[in-house]
Enzyme design. Sequence first.
Site, PDB file in Angstrom:
ATOM      1  N   LYS A 144      52.607 134.687 -72.554  1.00  0.00           N
ATOM      2  CA  LYS A 144      52.699 134.627 -74.083  1.00  0.00           C
ATOM      3  C   LYS A 144      52.739 133.015 -74.242  1.00  0.00           C
ATOM      4  CE  LYS A 144      56.377 136.945 -74.026  1.00  0.00           C
ATOM      5  NZ  LYS A 144      57.582 138.028 -74.152  1.00  0.00           N
ATOM      6  N   SER A 148      55.356 138.056 -67.983  1.00  0.00           N
ATOM      7  CA  SER A 148      55.624 138.493 -69.518  1.00  0.00           C
ATOM      8  C   SER A 148      55.967 136.991 -70.217  1.00  0.00           C
ATOM      9  CB  SER A 148      56.914 139.430 -69.557  1.00  0.00           C
ATOM     10  OG  SER A 148      57.322 139.153 -70.896  1.00  0.00           O
ATOM     11  N   HIS A 178      61.311 127.705 -74.613  1.00  0.00           N
ATOM     12  CA  HIS A 178      61.343 129.188 -74.734  1.00  0.00           C
ATOM     13  C   HIS A 178      62.740 129.748 -73.801  1.00  0.00           C
ATOM     14  CE1 HIS A 178      59.813 133.217 -74.767  1.00  0.00           C
ATOM     15  NE2 HIS A 178      60.449 133.545 -73.358  1.00  0.00           N
ATOM     16  N   ARG A 194      58.723 149.003 -70.281  1.00  0.00           N
ATOM     17  CA  ARG A 194      59.751 148.411 -69.312  1.00  0.00           C
ATOM     18  C   ARG A 194      61.232 148.527 -69.897  1.00  0.00           C
ATOM     19  NH1 ARG A 194      58.315 142.499 -68.847  1.00  0.00           N
ATOM     20  NH2 ARG A 194      60.264 142.415 -67.617  1.00  0.00           N
ATOM     21  N   ASP A 234      51.432 142.476 -72.860  1.00  0.00           N
ATOM     22  CA  ASP A 234      52.597 142.256 -72.538  1.00  0.00           C
ATOM     23  C   ASP A 234      53.572 143.192 -73.819  1.00  0.00           C
ATOM     24  OD1 ASP A 234      55.003 140.996 -71.696  1.00  0.00           O
ATOM     25  OD2 ASP A 234      55.487 140.171 -73.833  1.00  0.00           O
TER      26      ASP A 234
HETATM   27  N1  URA Z   1      61.513 137.609 -72.381  1.00  0.00           N
HETATM   28  C1  URA Z   1      60.346 138.145 -72.290  1.00  0.00           C
HETATM   29  O1  URA Z   1      59.495 137.560 -73.022  1.00  0.00           O
HETATM   30  N2  URA Z   1      59.742 138.864 -71.171  1.00  0.00           N
HETATM   31  C2  URA Z   1      60.794 139.482 -70.469  1.00  0.00           C
HETATM   32  O2  URA Z   1      60.276 140.334 -69.445  1.00  0.00           O
HETATM   33  C3  URA Z   1      62.081 139.128 -70.397  1.00  0.00           C
HETATM   34  C4  URA Z   1      62.425 138.000 -71.296  1.00  0.00           C
END
Ligand code: URA
Length: 434
Positions: A187, A183, A82, A168, A161
Amino acid sequence: MTMYDIILKKRNGKSLAKSEIEYFVKGCTDGSIPDYQVSALLMAIFFKGLSRDETFLLTDAMVRSGDVVDLSSIEGVKVDKHSTGGVGDKTTLIAGPLAAACGVPVAKMSGRGLGFTGGTVDKMEAIPGMRTSLEAEEFFSLVNRAKLAVIGQTGHIAPADKKLYALRDVTATVDNLSLIAASVMSKKLASGSDAFVLDVKCGSGAFMETVEDAKALAELMVEIGAASGKKTVALVTNMDRPLGRCVGNAIEVMEVIETLKCAGPADITELSLRLASHMICAGGAAASPDEGRAAAERALRSGAGLEKLRELIAGQGGNPAVIDDFSLFPSAALSLTVRAEADGYVVGVAARDIGIASRRSGAGRETKDEAIDPAAGVMLHKSVGDAVKAGDILAVVYGNDGAKLEDAAAIARSAFEIGSEKVKPAPLVYAVIA
Ligand code: URA
């Protein structure tokens, strides 16, 4: 318990209890807490922060806000990769095939472009016929067969999220360490892999601008992963300048293919090998990152990585002939060339501006539901350290909308800083946190 009390407590700098964090996440997911109160708490968190324990509790509550994918029907140690978001970052489509070619199952759930940063799902959809939404059984069977599948994230994964990120994004509360860590990790943990390799971007084109902040974020995410029993490693990498030469969708996939044919830019090749080496090691196919590196290099040089990409494309309904014939990709009707106005050296190519130029050309979304133009984007012809003469091509902007393209070209021009002294590009990888 009321939301008012929770906001007041955080506004006054106190720690929130598990029950309060759970109440907040539940109410935000089911819509029972209004957006203005969710936003107020986000702003209080932004200013007062969350402790390590509060961040762990928030992540856990966000994981449990939706489905947790069960990947147990896939054999082996499943590895996910990621990135916290970058410009020209196409490494998933290179490191994924390299790791898969070494036998590591990669069951990847990716996102779409966000703000000025690109997303793997949008890039993949530039391949004619490619499907990024597969039924669970098809996804599992593709990973079992080909060791690699890349799909978009379903709305059932960490729905808290989704809600929090959207708020946000419009309340200037994205760039907070704890909120980013919760966040990303919610995930990842909900998507069910056994190990994670995180690419934490750092610089003017990233949410974390300093190496110190990016390292702190990387450490926090590694700790969250480890606390959940998942092997997690994070690389802190440069995002002051775009990665590679292509920023967009179809043109980025072409650069992926070039790289897997051993003809890609040095920075993309190196970062993909570094990420793949950690994926191979985390997946148990190498005893150390150095051994993983050697395996990734073999997969690159032998063409095994390229064949994995071909398998991935065919497995998800795309036309694998694009690998040998770039004319099968969508192409733009218009282009504008950005030229140097003076002699000198390129001392900076602002990643954020190139990302914004790419989005303006049509390659990203300026409103939530806008369709993207797969053929649009920015091709860089010069990078940091290159000598230029007045009139040399710095970049070419592609798209299908003349007015947007004019704007994009102006933004791309402003991204280039030309100076009189040659500078050495900053390092590509600042730190590895395991
Ligand atoms: N990527 C994400 O999935 N969440 C964030 O808060 C910032 C970057």
